[in-house]
Design a protein around this motif. Structure first.
Motif, PDB file in Angstrom:
ATOM      1  N   THR A 177       0.822  -1.217   0.000  1.00 55.54           N
ATOM      2  CA  THR A 177       0.000   0.000   0.000  1.00 55.54           C
ATOM      3  C   THR A 177       0.853   1.263   0.000  1.00 55.54           C
ATOM      4  O   THR A 177       0.307   2.367  -0.003  1.00 55.54           O
ATOM      5  CB  THR A 177      -0.897   0.023   1.244  1.00 55.54           C
ATOM      6  OG1 THR A 177      -0.078  -0.051   2.420  1.00 55.54           O
ATOM      7  CG2 THR A 177      -1.866  -1.147   1.228  1.00 55.54           C
ATOM      8  N   GLY A 178       2.170   1.122  -0.002  1.00 55.04           N
ATOM      9  CA  GLY A 178       3.056   2.278   0.010  1.00 55.04           C
ATOM     10  C   GLY A 178       4.438   1.856   0.438  1.00 55.04           C
ATOM     11  O   GLY A 178       4.707   0.675   0.670  1.00 55.04           O
ATOM     12  N   PRO A 188       2.446   6.862   0.182  1.00 54.95           N
ATOM     13  CA  PRO A 188       1.310   5.942   0.009  1.00 54.95           C
ATOM     14  C   PRO A 188       0.937   5.795  -1.456  1.00 54.95           C
ATOM     15  O   PRO A 188       1.187   6.680  -2.278  1.00 54.95           O
ATOM     16  CB  PRO A 188       0.195   6.620   0.798  1.00 54.95           C
ATOM     17  CG  PRO A 188       0.521   8.080   0.730  1.00 54.95           C
ATOM     18  CD  PRO A 188       2.030   8.175   0.708  1.00 54.95           C
TER      19      PRO A 188
END
Length: 412
Positions: A177-178, A188
């Motif tokens: 997610t990041g 992110p």
């Protein structure tokens, strides 16, 4: 990401990645190498991946046999343990292929950063061969922003073989997610791209449960709201778990997480900061109750320090929170040499702490069921076998372990 004409004009090559196990006991797909594989496939190369973390006990000769059948032009050995790379490199040196070593943390939550570090660890020859140039250029093409990269080439991995499961035994896989670059530095991903990747994995691999890796989900409140909105409105039909700071969670955030498909939250905790404060313990206990009421299970990652004189008491306190799972770890030593010197001792301490926690959880079960007077007495009787085998398993903490094994077996 666009591919240059110079890369397109190059002859397609066969490239084999040998992914070595990390020292971590938690085996996850090597997404950094999968990102690199995706870039190379965009350049029309043929890529195969061999994750040795799934082949425990495989000898170098057996690895040689598997790779030899592929007949690669390039063999990339990726791992952060030089001692483990040496016998693999020696066995594969008999093949007529260019061998490239990457000092790479394969299970990292920051693939572009990890591969950039691997690039700088290499010494590029003054006149590199075409095979070497392919790897160098692919590494250079990586960008720190995950949004600029293609989705990782998961089709190169046997996702069903990784021991990742939901509390109910359903197969999981990881998704980034990041990227985390430091204590307060992170990038992110675009929530829309995260949902697109989730939909792609569900459609192509039939996996509907995910572990979100990367920065804490609560590191950016605005981004988290955006992610939860996209997950809720996209109707992708997936479940997920992620890491969060318990101080940034409340009943409203938990409710939104559950609507967005959250199955489990992992809370990193420092034993001294959390367990020694009465107010913090009360807040954490309420949070666990609220999560359970919504159907979200809670896993805690509790970091201990071997110097804690009150460590047994802290472990016993942790057992009263009603947590669904707890993983204990020791604070990292400041230097590599010190980490090496105490690694065996810390592993032994961690095992003892985990065992004590299971025992404390079983004792808490007897107290809650039979009261503070009779509970401890029956718990001791159960451990001695006086109440029968079923109660003995419950008192020893083995009942919880057997349920997890049964859930995993049912999903296999």
């Amino acid at each position: 990401m666009e591919v240059s004409w110079a890369q397109c004009e190059k002859e397609a090559m066969k490239i084999a990645f040998i992914a070595l196990p990390n020292e971590d006991t938690w085996i996850t797909p090597p997404l950094p190498v999968a990102y690199l594989g995706a870039l190379l496939e965009q350049q029309r190369h043929i890529v195969r991946m061999y994750d040795l973390a799934l082949r425990e006990g495989t000898t170098p000769a057996e690895i040689l046999s598997s790779v030899q059948a592929f007949r690669p032009h390039i063999i990339v050995i990726a791992g952060n343990n030089a001692a483990a790379c040496a016998p693999i490199e020696a066995a594969l040196s008999a093949l007529p292929a260019c061998i490239v070593l990457l000092n790479l943390n394969l299970r990292s939550a920051a693939p572009a950063q990890a591969l950039a570090c691997a690039l700088w660890s290499l010494e590029k020859p003054s006149e590199p061969t075409d095979e070497q140039s392919v790897i160098f250029e692919a590494l250079m093409d990586l960008d720190d922003d995950l949004d600029a990269l293609p989705f990782p080439a998961r089709h190169l991995l046997s996702l069903e073989q990784y021991p990742l499961f939901t509390p109910l035994g359903e197969l999981q896989t990881t998704l980034l997610t990041g990227q985390q670059f430091g204590a307060d530095s992170y990038i992110p991903r675009n929530p829309a791209l995260i949902v697109a990747e989730l939909r792609s994995v569900a459609r192509e691999h039939g996996i509907h449960h995910f572990i979100f890796q990367g920065p804490l989900l609560t590191a950016d409140a605005v981004w988290l709201q955006d992610l939860l909105y996209h997950l809720t409105t996209s109707d992708v039909g997936i479940g997920w778990e992620g890491r969060a700071d318990y101080r940034q969670l409340n009943s409203e955030v938990l409710r939104l997480c559950r609507r967005a498909g959250c199955e489990r939250l992992c809370l990193p905790l420092d034993a001294r900061d959390v367990l020694e404060s009465k107010e913090t313990r009360a807040a954490l206990f309420r949070l666990v109750e609220q999560a359970h009421a919504l159907g979200i299970t809670i896993r805690a990652q509790i970091e201990l320090n071997p110097s804690y004189t009150a460590m047994p008491m802290l472990v016993d306190i942790a057992a009263t929170f009603g947590l669904d799972d707890v993983q204990f770890s020791m604070a990292a030593a400041p230097t590599e040499q010190q980490r090496s010197d105490i690694s065996i001792e810390l592993e032994h301490i961690t095992e003892m702490v985990q065992s004590r926690y299971r025992s404390s959880v079983s004792r808490q079960f007897f107290i809650e069921r039979f009261g503070p007077r009779m509970g401890p007495i029956l718990w001791r009787a159960g451990r001695s076998g006086l109440l029968g085998r079923a109660w003995q398993r419950r008192a020893d903490g083995r009942e919880q372990l057997s349920r997890r094994a049964l859930a995993r077996g049912a999903s296999a």
